[in-house]
Design a protein around this motif. Sequence first.
Motif, short mmCIF file in Angstrom:
data_model
loop_
_atom_site.label_atom_id
_atom_site.label_comp_id
_atom_site.label_asym_id
_atom_site.label_seq_id
_atom_site.Cartn_x
_atom_site.Cartn_y
_atom_site.Cartn_z
N ARG A 158 0.82 -1.22 0.00
CA ARG A 158 0.00 0.00 0.00
C ARG A 158 0.85 1.26 0.00
O ARG A 158 0.32 2.37 0.00
CB ARG A 158 -0.93 -0.02 1.21
CG ARG A 158 -1.88 -1.20 1.24
CD ARG A 158 -2.71 -1.25 2.50
NE ARG A 158 -3.56 -0.07 2.64
CZ ARG A 158 -4.27 0.20 3.73
NH1 ARG A 158 -4.21 -0.63 4.78
NH2 ARG A 158 -5.03 1.27 3.79
N ASP A 159 2.17 1.09 0.01
CA ASP A 159 3.10 2.22 -0.01
C ASP A 159 2.93 3.09 1.23
O ASP A 159 2.96 4.32 1.15
CB ASP A 159 2.90 3.06 -1.26
CG ASP A 159 4.22 3.47 -1.91
OD1 ASP A 159 5.23 2.80 -1.65
OD2 ASP A 159 4.24 4.46 -2.65
N LEU A 160 2.79 2.45 2.40
CA LEU A 160 2.54 3.16 3.65
C LEU A 160 3.55 2.78 4.72
O LEU A 160 4.11 1.68 4.72
CB LEU A 160 1.14 2.82 4.20
CG LEU A 160 -0.09 3.31 3.45
CD1 LEU A 160 -1.33 2.74 4.09
CD2 LEU A 160 -0.15 4.84 3.46
N ILE A 161 3.73 3.71 5.64
CA ILE A 161 4.45 3.44 6.89
C ILE A 161 3.46 3.71 8.02
O ILE A 161 2.85 4.77 8.08
CB ILE A 161 5.67 4.35 7.07
CG1 ILE A 161 6.62 4.22 5.88
CG2 ILE A 161 6.40 4.03 8.37
CD1 ILE A 161 7.69 5.29 5.84
N TRP A 162 3.30 2.74 8.91
CA TRP A 162 2.43 2.91 10.06
C TRP A 162 3.25 3.45 11.22
O TRP A 162 4.14 2.78 11.73
CB TRP A 162 1.77 1.59 10.44
CG TRP A 162 0.80 1.10 9.42
CD1 TRP A 162 1.04 0.21 8.42
CD2 TRP A 162 -0.57 1.50 9.29
NE1 TRP A 162 -0.10 0.02 7.67
CE2 TRP A 162 -1.10 0.80 8.19
CE3 TRP A 162 -1.40 2.37 10.00
CZ2 TRP A 162 -2.43 0.94 7.78
CZ3 TRP A 162 -2.71 2.52 9.60
CH2 TRP A 162 -3.21 1.82 8.50
N ILE A 163 2.97 4.68 11.62
CA ILE A 163 3.69 5.29 12.74
C ILE A 163 3.00 4.88 14.03
O ILE A 163 1.82 5.14 14.24
CB ILE A 163 3.69 6.83 12.62
CG1 ILE A 163 4.11 7.27 11.22
CG2 ILE A 163 4.59 7.44 13.69
CD1 ILE A 163 5.49 6.81 10.82
N GLY A 164 3.77 4.25 14.91
CA GLY A 164 3.19 3.73 16.14
C GLY A 164 2.79 2.27 15.99
O GLY A 164 2.27 1.66 16.91
N GLY A 165 3.04 1.70 14.82
CA GLY A 165 2.70 0.31 14.58
C GLY A 165 1.40 0.17 13.83
O GLY A 165 0.58 1.08 13.78
N LYS A 166 1.22 -0.98 13.22
CA LYS A 166 -0.04 -1.25 12.54
C LYS A 166 -1.17 -1.17 13.55
O LYS A 166 -0.95 -1.32 14.75
CB LYS A 166 0.02 -2.63 11.87
CG LYS A 166 1.01 -2.68 10.71
CD LYS A 166 1.03 -4.04 10.05
CE LYS A 166 2.04 -4.04 8.90
NZ LYS A 166 2.13 -5.36 8.25
N PRO A 167 -2.38 -0.92 13.10
CA PRO A 167 -3.51 -0.76 14.03
C PRO A 167 -3.50 -1.81 15.13
O PRO A 167 -3.41 -3.01 14.89
CB PRO A 167 -4.73 -0.91 13.11
CG PRO A 167 -4.25 -0.38 11.81
CD PRO A 167 -2.79 -0.80 11.71
#
Length: 278
Positions: A158-167
């Motif tokens: 998805r071309d994303l970085i999850w800040i704080g971790g994935k949900p």
Amino acid sequence: MTTWGECLQYTTKVRWRHLRSAKTNAINANHITNACGKSAPIKSLAKASWWMEFVADMKDEGRNTSTINRIISAGRTVFETSREAELHACTWPKVKRQKEGEARLTYFTKEDVQRMAYAATTIFDRPDLADAIVFSAYTGVRQGELLKLKVEDVDLERDLIWIGGKPGRMTKANNVRSVFIHEQVKPILMNRLDRDYLFRDDWTNKDQLYGRFKKVRNHCGLPEDHVWHSLRHSFGTWLGEVTHPKQIQELMGHKNIETTLRYVKPTDDALKSAIAAI
């Protein structure tokens, strides 16, 4: 090794316990405990850089300067009371009192970031520092968030970085946010997918990272008030040149738009674009 928790416990017992302001003092000191942890060595809080980043984070959370000053005052009381009791020999650092209504105005230009990255690599032989600087500037992550990022937080599909971790994992502001991967960031990520944490293997703690950063910043002739957190201000300011504050709020993970607006500095490019759009 004397800890912050031990110093706080002593100060509460001998200085605050019988005061009418005991509860308020405890609340203010608790903000510091949440930031450093009870087990943090008191000597780590003897560095002005720690407090500068702490103040920047509190502003990021939307706290006003009067509240910040009260929290810092509580920290100084704990520090000096425990020193008088000879629990440690550390000296309180020079922590600048915040002016009422003051907001951080410092940010790096894209050219500044590239200069620091170049100096980190070619002069100081620290390409890992260059990676951290560029990554922070183009994602808006806080310093603590940077060191907590795991490879599993990178979503290449998805071309994303999850800040704080994935949900499911929580950030400092008790939420999770995602940022799309900028072209400046993608090569950094691709070279770091063979590890658990993206950056923690390079840096023992925030103090070590910040110490190296200061050397590079000073070498580039940039002002001392341009701290690590200014990279996050850079992210907000650059976004402000091309998009609406509500979108910036989402990307930065702010609960209040007022907090976001403190990050969107007026630049020449933004002002020219505004006039051209009329």
